[in-house]
Design a protein around this motif. Structure first.
Motif, short mmCIF file in Angstrom:
data_model
loop_
_atom_site.label_atom_id
_atom_site.label_comp_id
_atom_site.label_asym_id
_atom_site.label_seq_id
_atom_site.Cartn_x
_atom_site.Cartn_y
_atom_site.Cartn_z
N GLN A 163 0.82 -1.21 0.00
CA GLN A 163 0.00 0.00 0.00
C GLN A 163 0.85 1.26 0.00
O GLN A 163 0.50 2.26 -0.64
N LEU A 164 1.97 1.24 0.70
CA LEU A 164 2.86 2.40 0.67
C LEU A 164 3.47 2.59 -0.71
O LEU A 164 3.62 3.73 -1.18
N ILE A 165 3.81 1.50 -1.38
CA ILE A 165 4.28 1.61 -2.77
C ILE A 165 3.20 2.23 -3.64
O ILE A 165 3.45 3.13 -4.46
N GLN A 166 1.96 1.78 -3.48
CA GLN A 166 0.86 2.33 -4.27
C GLN A 166 0.66 3.81 -4.00
O GLN A 166 0.36 4.59 -4.90
N GLN A 167 0.82 4.22 -2.76
CA GLN A 167 0.64 5.62 -2.41
C GLN A 167 1.75 6.50 -2.99
O GLN A 167 1.48 7.62 -3.44
#
Length: 537
Positions: free
Chosen positions: A314-318
């Motif tokens: 999710q942090l990569i996506q953000q």
């Protein structure tokens, strides 16, 4: 037979290449791309600073910065009739019973403060571990909650989990505050809201994951559930006995009135002391204190193998791309799992210094639609705009992202939102982008690029309005191709397609040569509305 020491594993070669790239100086286009991922967008000044450094050194410098805060908000009685009695200023309710002041400060910070990485990571975390101003209306409350992410962005995910769990804002939002042990005689049980969401959304997710983020499957090919209803009940009982802190000078009681200034406090008499079964076969023994059960419960969550891939992805996506490769997720998981486990600086380095962050493995599926907040702030930063935050927060809300105030605990958009025309690809931010918001965005861009800017709101103390000064661009209009090239450099990091450059130049030429400002506005409008710009590559 060749010596084993001379047969470099592919992963070792990738790591070596990544380390070299992290320490190398950046070109201007590389710096602009990197700052798109690590900040709210490049400015000429931040690009120059990044080019004088390296990716790794820039991160190290940002890890030392803590310029932004949400300070100055004070307790106000939760009853608006008492907090804004008859005769109060017309803006009393807006300023004390809505998060308008906090939202405005967010945009001021994001636009102008130098701790860009801290702010960017804090926003990402706030959109994963969600509490919302739709339910928690007072600005001092939500300010204290959002300060957790600013303070903890570079600490450890275990600390983030604890601070969120004991936040009275989260206690109010997901019903952990005043969650008493069950009473069989009355037919009551512990409230399961926080016990369920901390697992489903804040830490491990619904299904068991491999380190690369893929789902583990059973012999029938079905995803393996992460937990059962019994596990949810175990956590819900572990989190019983907590309530709001008392107001200064008051005696603490279970069921204290709502107060959001300090972490929640525990009452052993309201805590379920029976044994609890948790994730991974962990059992909390009977007879423990509320604090011991809470720490044991959080340890069991934090140490679960799902946390690295679930939170890392999710942090990569953000920050970087909506569809990271399994190998990218696995590398970030390894960073999360390394000792000390959950180190946020190491995780952030792994995300932003990964080879795929600068040279995507699959360019056709790489990138992400910029969320409305980032779209707006990035444009102002790139073009040297200034704003007091009022207009920006209202436009973000109109575009589906009233910052810190999503409609549900699932954020403004879920991380697994699939593109409607290609279900094989994820596009989380497309959850708030459609024909209607595209029309709203076009109107917002037209206003932002307007000749007179947006006037200050006279009801906001210290308001200065919003404006982008396009004067410096007017000297380029005699050469439409040169104007398009400059827009390509500043807004696209040199990646604008030749076709769009021609379209942008033609847009400038569509306006009279005697009206240079109109030419600049037309060119910038076409560029900023183009899919190539809205989708960060």
């Amino acid at each position: 037979m060749k010596s084993r020491s001379r047969r470099w594993p592919i992963l070792a070669l990738c790591a070596l290449a990544a380390a070299g790239a992290a320490q190398a100086a950046m070109t201007e286009s590389e710096a602009r791309r990197f700052l798109d991922e690590a900040s709210f967008g490049p400015t000429d000044a931040t690009v120059a600073a990044a080019m004088a450094s390296s990716r790794a050194d820039w991160l190290a410098q940002q890890f030392t910065r803590a310029d932004s805060d949400y300070a100055g908000y004070t307790y106000v009685n939760p009853n608006p009739k008492l907090g804004c009695p008859a005769g109060s200023a017309p803006t009393c309710r807006r300023d004390n019973y809505s998060i308008f002041p906090l939202q405005r400060q967010f945009f001021e910070n994001a636009l102008g403060n130098p701790d860009q990485l801290r702010q960017r990571v804090a926003l990402a975390l706030s959109e994963i571990l969600v509490a919302s101003g739709r339910q928690i209306h007072q600005p001092y409350a939500m300010a204290n909650y959002e300060r957790i992410f600013l303070a903890d962005a570079f600490t450890n995910f275990r600390r983030i989990l604890r601070d969120v769990t004991l936040s009275p804002v989260m206690g109010d939002y997901l019903n952990m505050a005043n969650n008493a042990k069950g009473n069989p005689a009355r037919g009551t049980t512990a409230n399961e809201n926080y016990g369920r969401e901390v697992l489903q959304l804040f830490s491990v997710g619904l299904v068991m994951l491999n380190p690369d983020g893929s789902a583990q499957r059973d012999s029938q090919g079905l995803p393996v559930p992460t937990y059962s209803q019994d596990i949810v009940e175990g956590y819900s009982r572990a989190f019983t006995g907590w309530t709001y802190p008392p107001r200064p000078g008051a005696t603490a009681h279970f069921g204290d009135p709502v107060d959001f200034e300090s972490p929640m406090i525990a009452f052993a008499a309201q805590h379920d002391e029976a044994a609890k079964t948790l994730l991974g076969g962990v059992t909390l023994p009977a007879g423990q204190t509320p604090a011991a059960d809470l720490e044991g419960a959080l340890d069991s969550i934090f140490n679960h193998p799902n946390v690295g891939p679930f939170i890392g992805r999710q942090l990569i996506q953000q920050l970087v791309t909506s569809n990271p490769s399994p190998a990218y997720v696995a590398r970030v998981t390894a960073a999360f799992d390394a000792a000390p486990r959950g180190d946020m600086k190491r995780v952030i380095r792994a995300i932003l210094l990964d080879p795929e962050a600068s040279a995507p493995a699959a360019p056709s599926t790489y990138g992400k639609l910029r969320e409305p907040v980032v779209q707006l702030v990035r444009l102002f930063r790139a073009l040297g705009g200034r704003s007091d935050g009022v207009w920006l927060l209202r436009q973000a809300a109109a575009l589906g992202e009233p910052v810190f105030s999503p409609a549900t605990v699932f954020n403004f958009y879920p991380p697994d939102y699939a593109l409607p025309d290609d279900p094989g690809l994820l596009g989380p931010t497309f959850g708030v982008y459609n024909a209607s918001t595209a029309f709203v965005l076009s109107g917002a861009l037209a206003m932002a690029l307007g000749p007179n800017g947006i006037a200050a709101d006279p009801t906001v103390a210290g308001a200065s309005g919003s404006r982008i000064d396009l004067g410096p661009w007017q000297g380029l209009v005699a050469d439409p191709a040169g104007l398009a090239a400059q827009i390509n450099r500043v807004l696209f990091a040199g990646a604008m397609s030749p076709a769009l450059q021609s379209t942008v130049a033609a847009a400038a030429q569509s306006q009279p040569a005697a009206k240079p400002l109109a030419r600049v506005r037309a060119a910038l409008f076409v560029a900023a509305m183009a899919p190539e710009y809205l989708v960060e590559h």
